[in-house]
Every structure is written in structure tokens, then in C-alpha cells.
Scaffold this motif. Structure first.
Motif, short mmCIF file in Angstrom:
data_model
loop_
_atom_site.label_atom_id
_atom_site.label_comp_id
_atom_site.label_asym_id
_atom_site.label_seq_id
_atom_site.Cartn_x
_atom_site.Cartn_y
_atom_site.Cartn_z
N SER A 99 63.89 -43.10 59.05
CA SER A 99 64.57 -42.93 60.33
C SER A 99 65.92 -42.25 60.13
O SER A 99 66.57 -42.39 59.10
N CYS A 124 58.95 -43.91 59.74
CA CYS A 124 58.35 -43.54 61.01
C CYS A 124 57.19 -42.57 60.83
O CYS A 124 57.16 -41.81 59.87
N CYS A 156 63.17 -45.65 64.99
CA CYS A 156 62.46 -44.37 64.92
C CYS A 156 62.71 -43.52 66.16
O CYS A 156 62.27 -42.39 66.24
N TYR A 164 56.66 -46.69 64.53
CA TYR A 164 57.24 -47.49 63.44
C TYR A 164 56.15 -47.85 62.45
O TYR A 164 55.05 -48.24 62.82
#
Length: 176
Positions: A99, A124, A156, A164
Motif C-alpha cells: 500500500s 493489495c 489499499c 486487501y
């Protein structure tokens, strides 16, 4: 020559003045502010976001080492551990990306007795793995209106792929 330039400048001034007056009649201040806000927000979306600081009270050493959630680096984790879904403690599994934003917790290492800043980055782009351990350690968590201290967020949201997958725990350095 100067008359030609003066004439062109006067004509240019009249055209600009007419356009500004038409715009002022057509668009109000609120419209201008809304458009400016969209431009500023769009420009801000392209800037990198630094990790949030979650200097929680340092966690106590874990008793149960068989439980991945009890590992000292996971004192403020909220998510699936990446070690069980093809990644590692510090790297996202293949096919997922870290992320762009994260939260930071302070955890005590029982081996050396020192406190360390741990960056929790969500990975992510893939769905969560069935059977992976979900850890919900909320040491030092604060209400949702304090974003940097709140771990119950899909971090994310700043990535192109919003799904996620899991969370990594990266040691950023010793806490002061």
C-alpha cells in the motif's frame, strides 16, 4: 511599429476583459472554489504519502510463540499475516503490491529489550487467502477520526488495486 503593438495590446486587453466579465457572470465564487478544490485534490493524489505515526505504548513480550499474532513485530497489526499467504514478514506475496500509505506502531523486541518503530503495510491486489491467520492487535489504537492512529482502515484505498490481501511488518528503526 509602436502603434501596431499598442493596437494589438488594446485589442488583447478588450478580449481578455470580455472573457473575464463573461466568466464572472456565468460562474460564481463557489464554482471557482469547487473547481480549484478538484484541481488541488487531483494534484495531491499524485504525491507520495508518508507512513502514519502510530507510536503506541510498546507491547509486552509475547508468551505464546506458536501464535503468529503473538510475534513481537505484530503488536499493532490488524490483518492477515503475509507469511502464510506466499509473502514474508517484510515482502508482499507475488501478484500483490504494498500500500502507498501505512500505519506505524512501537513494539518491544524481547530479545534485546529495545522498542522499535514498525511500519504496517497492507499488500493489495489479490483476495485474502482462506485459512490465513487474522491478527487484530490494537495496542495504542485510537478512534477513527485520528487516521494515523487507527488501524481499521483499508489502506489499499490509495492504490490502483483496492483489494486487501495481507499485511507486512517492517522494522523502520529503533524508537527514541
Amino acid at each position: 511599429m509602436s502603434r501596431i503593438i499598442d493596437s494589438l495590446l488594446k485589442r488583447f486587453d478588450k478580449v481578455v476583459e470580455a472573457n473575464v466579465r463573461t466568466s464572472a457572470r456565468t460562474f460564481g465564487r463557489r464554482s471557482f472554489l469547487a473547481t480549484t478544490g478538484v484541481v488541488v485534490a487531483g494534484a495531491a493524489a499524485g504525491l507520495p504519502v508518508l507512513p502514519f505515526d502510530r507510536r503506541a505504548n510498546a507491547a509486552e513480550p509475547a508468551e505464546d510463540l506458536a501464535d503468529p499474532c503473538a510475534y513481537w513485530r505484530h503488536c499493532a497489526i490488524d490483518g492477515f499475516v503475509c507469511e502464510q499467504s506466499g509473502g514474508s514478514l517484510t515482502a508482499c506475496p507475488p501478484g500483490s503490491a504494498a500500500s502507498s500509505v501505512a500505519w506505524v506502531g512501537t513494539c518491544a523486541n524481547p530479545d534485546d529489550g529495545k522498542n522499535y518503530l514498525i511500519s504496517y503495510n497492507d499488500c493489495c491486489g489479490k483476495p485474502a487467502v482462506l485459512g490465513a491467520t487474522f491478527c487484530n492487535n490494537n495496542k495504542g489504537e485510537r478512534p477513527g477520526y485520528r487516521m494515523g492512529l487507527y488501524n481499521d482502515v483499508n489502506w489499499c484505498m490509495a492504490n490502483p488495486e483496492k483489494g486487501y490481501h495481507c499485511t507486512v511488518s517492517i522494522v523502520m528503526g529503533e524508537a527514541e
